[in-house]
Design a protein around this motif. Structure first.
Motif, mmCIF file in Angstrom:
data_model
loop_
_atom_site.group_PDB
_atom_site.id
_atom_site.type_symbol
_atom_site.label_atom_id
_atom_site.label_comp_id
_atom_site.label_asym_id
_atom_site.label_seq_id
_atom_site.Cartn_x
_atom_site.Cartn_y
_atom_site.Cartn_z
ATOM 1 N N UNK A 184 -16.183 -6.185 2.088
ATOM 2 C CA UNK A 184 -17.103 -5.268 1.406
ATOM 3 C C UNK A 184 -16.644 -4.827 0.018
ATOM 4 N N UNK A 185 -15.352 -4.595 -0.172
ATOM 5 C CA UNK A 185 -14.833 -4.030 -1.417
ATOM 6 C C UNK A 185 -14.216 -5.080 -2.332
ATOM 7 N N UNK A 186 -13.400 -5.933 -1.780
ATOM 8 C CA UNK A 186 -12.651 -6.913 -2.573
ATOM 9 C C UNK A 186 -13.540 -7.764 -3.490
ATOM 10 N N UNK A 187 -14.680 -8.312 -3.015
ATOM 11 C CA UNK A 187 -15.482 -9.185 -3.884
ATOM 12 C C UNK A 187 -16.005 -8.497 -5.138
ATOM 13 N N UNK A 188 -16.174 -7.171 -5.095
ATOM 14 C CA UNK A 188 -16.729 -6.443 -6.238
ATOM 15 C C UNK A 188 -15.657 -6.015 -7.238
ATOM 16 N N UNK A 189 -14.388 -6.234 -6.927
ATOM 17 C CA UNK A 189 -13.317 -5.826 -7.831
ATOM 18 C C UNK A 189 -13.215 -6.779 -9.021
ATOM 19 N N UNK A 190 -13.074 -6.200 -10.211
ATOM 20 C CA UNK A 190 -12.797 -7.024 -11.386
ATOM 21 C C UNK A 190 -11.418 -7.651 -11.228
ATOM 22 N N UNK A 191 -11.168 -8.732 -11.936
ATOM 23 C CA UNK A 191 -9.881 -9.403 -11.807
ATOM 24 C C UNK A 191 -8.722 -8.455 -12.117
ATOM 25 N N UNK A 192 -8.944 -7.572 -13.095
ATOM 26 C CA UNK A 192 -7.893 -6.619 -13.470
ATOM 27 C C UNK A 192 -7.662 -5.554 -12.404
ATOM 28 N N UNK A 193 -8.611 -5.393 -11.484
ATOM 29 C CA UNK A 193 -8.503 -4.379 -10.440
ATOM 30 C C UNK A 193 -7.992 -4.943 -9.126
ATOM 31 N N UNK A 194 -7.853 -6.248 -9.058
ATOM 32 C CA UNK A 194 -7.438 -6.857 -7.798
ATOM 33 C C UNK A 194 -5.935 -6.692 -7.581
ATOM 34 N N UNK A 195 -5.523 -6.644 -6.321
ATOM 35 C CA UNK A 195 -4.102 -6.448 -6.021
ATOM 36 C C UNK A 195 -3.305 -7.721 -6.220
ATOM 37 N N UNK A 196 -1.987 -7.587 -6.233
ATOM 38 C CA UNK A 196 -1.149 -8.754 -6.017
ATOM 39 C C UNK A 196 -1.384 -9.188 -4.579
ATOM 40 N N UNK A 197 -1.429 -10.487 -4.338
ATOM 41 C CA UNK A 197 -1.678 -10.938 -2.974
ATOM 42 C C UNK A 197 -1.067 -12.298 -2.729
ATOM 43 N N UNK A 198 -0.797 -12.566 -1.459
ATOM 44 C CA UNK A 198 -0.267 -13.862 -1.068
ATOM 45 C C UNK A 198 -0.312 -13.967 0.449
ATOM 46 N N UNK A 199 -0.312 -15.197 0.926
ATOM 47 C CA UNK A 199 -0.218 -15.456 2.357
ATOM 48 C C UNK A 199 1.211 -15.856 2.681
ATOM 49 N N UNK A 200 1.867 -15.084 3.548
ATOM 50 C CA UNK A 200 3.247 -15.347 3.927
ATOM 51 C C UNK A 200 3.262 -16.303 5.111
ATOM 52 N N UNK A 201 3.984 -17.399 4.959
ATOM 53 C CA UNK A 201 4.075 -18.417 5.997
ATOM 54 C C UNK A 201 5.288 -18.158 6.885
ATOM 55 N N UNK A 202 5.318 -18.805 8.038
ATOM 56 C CA UNK A 202 6.453 -18.683 8.953
ATOM 57 C C UNK A 202 7.738 -19.091 8.229
ATOM 58 N N UNK A 203 8.774 -18.265 8.355
ATOM 59 C CA UNK A 203 10.052 -18.543 7.715
ATOM 60 C C UNK A 203 10.209 -17.891 6.356
ATOM 61 N N UNK A 204 9.141 -17.299 5.815
ATOM 62 C CA UNK A 204 9.222 -16.610 4.528
ATOM 63 C C UNK A 204 9.379 -15.106 4.745
ATOM 64 N N UNK A 205 9.989 -14.449 3.762
ATOM 65 C CA UNK A 205 10.221 -13.007 3.822
ATOM 66 C C UNK A 205 9.609 -12.358 2.578
ATOM 67 N N UNK A 206 8.751 -11.376 2.777
ATOM 68 C CA UNK A 206 8.206 -10.617 1.651
ATOM 69 C C UNK A 206 8.998 -9.330 1.483
ATOM 70 N N UNK A 207 9.446 -9.060 0.265
ATOM 71 C CA UNK A 207 10.052 -7.768 -0.068
ATOM 72 C C UNK A 207 9.068 -6.968 -0.910
#
Length: 230
Positions: A184-207
Motif C-alpha cells: 500500500x505505501x511502498x509503491x507511492x514513495x518517490x525514489x528519494x523516499x525509499x529505504x535502503x533494502x536488500x534480500x539477505x540469503x542463507x549464510x549472509x549477515x546483516x549489520x
C-alpha cells in the motif's frame, strides 16, 4: 592485517517464520518448505540491493566505515553448517516439539500472548501471511521499529530488509503488517523516499547501526539468528 570481524554475541535469538509441510521441503533446506503457491505475490525479493555487501572485512574497516554510520551485509563470516543441521525441521521438532513457546504479535501496540507446544506451532500455524493480519508464515515480518545495533544471520531461506537512518522516520502504521506496507505505501514513495533494502540469503549477515529504523519480510523459510549489542 587486522583480524576479520567477529560479532560480539550478547543476545542470540533464533526465529522461525516458514510455511510448514509434512514430509519436508526442498533438498538442502533442512526440511522447511520454500516459497510455495500460497505465498503472497508482494513477498518477493527487491529488484536492486542498495546495501553494500562485503567479504573479508577487517575490524578496523568495519569500525571506520559501518559501525556507526550505515548497514552492511557480511559474507563468508562464519561456517554455520553444524548449526544448520541443528536447525533442521526434524532436529528442532525432536529437541523442542513438546516445549511450550509463547507467541506475540510483532507489533508496537498489541500485546496478546498465546502459549502452545512448539510442534503445534510448526505443524498448524506456519502458513502464508495474510496482508491484513500478523502471522507466522511466508510474507510475515516485523513492522518498522528501532533499537540498538545488531547483526542478523539467515540460516535457512531469505529475508527482505527495509532500513532508514535515525533522522528519517518512515511512513507506516504501527498496527499494519510489513506486507501491507509493501503493497500500500511502498509503491507511492518517490525514489528519494525509499529505504535502503536488500534480500539477505542463507549464510549472509546483516549489520545495522544504533537506532536505525528497520522492517523485515520473510520471503519463504526464515530461520535466523539476531544478535543485539545493546
Amino acid at each position: 592485517m587486522a583480524p576479520r570481524l567477529r560479532p560480539l554475541l550478547l543476545l542470540a535469538l533464533w526465529t522461525l517464520a516458514a510455511p510448514a509441510r509434512l514430509g519436508g521441503g526442498e533438498a538442502g533446506d533442512g526440511g522447511w518448505q520454500r516459497r510455495g503457491p500460497g505465498t503472497p505475490s508482494a513477498a518477493v525479493a527487491e529488484e536492486r540491493c542498495t546495501v553494500e555487501r562485503r567479504a573479508d572485512l577487517t575490524y578496523a574497516e568495519f569500525v571506520q566505515h559501518y559501525a556507526f554510520s550505515r548497514p552492511v551485509i557480511l559474507q563468508g563470516l562464519t561456517d554455520n553448517s553444524r548449526f544448520r543441521t541443528l536447525c533442521s525441521r526434524e532436529r528442532l521438532l525432536a529437541s523442542f516439539g513438546n516445549s511450550v513457546v509463547r507467541l506475540s504479535t510483532a507489533n508496537t501496540y498489541s500485546y496478546q500472548k498465546v502459549d502452545l507446544p512448539f510442534q503445534d506451532y510448526v505443524e498448524q500455524l506456519l502458513h502464508p501471511q495474510d496482508p491484513t493480519s500478523l502471522g507466522n508464515g511466508a510474507g510475515s515480518g516485523v513492522p518498522f521499529h528501532w533499537h540498538g545495533p545488531g547483526f542478523s544471520e539467515v540460516i535457512y531461506g531469505r529475508k527482505r530488509w527495509f532500513l532508514y537512518p535515525p533522522e528519517e522516520t518512515p511512513e507506516f502504521h504501527p498496527n499494519k503488517t510489513t506486507l501491507a506496507w509493501l503493497q500500500d505505501t511502498y509503491p507511492a514513495l518517490a525514489l528519494s523516499e525509499r529505504p535502503l533494502e536488500c534480500t539477505i540469503q542463507a549464510g549472509e549477515v546483516l549489520y545495522f547501526p544504533d537506532r536505525w529504523w528497520h522492517a523485515t519480510l520473510n520471503l519463504d523459510t526464515s530461520v535466523f539468528i539476531s544478535t543485539f549489542l545493546s
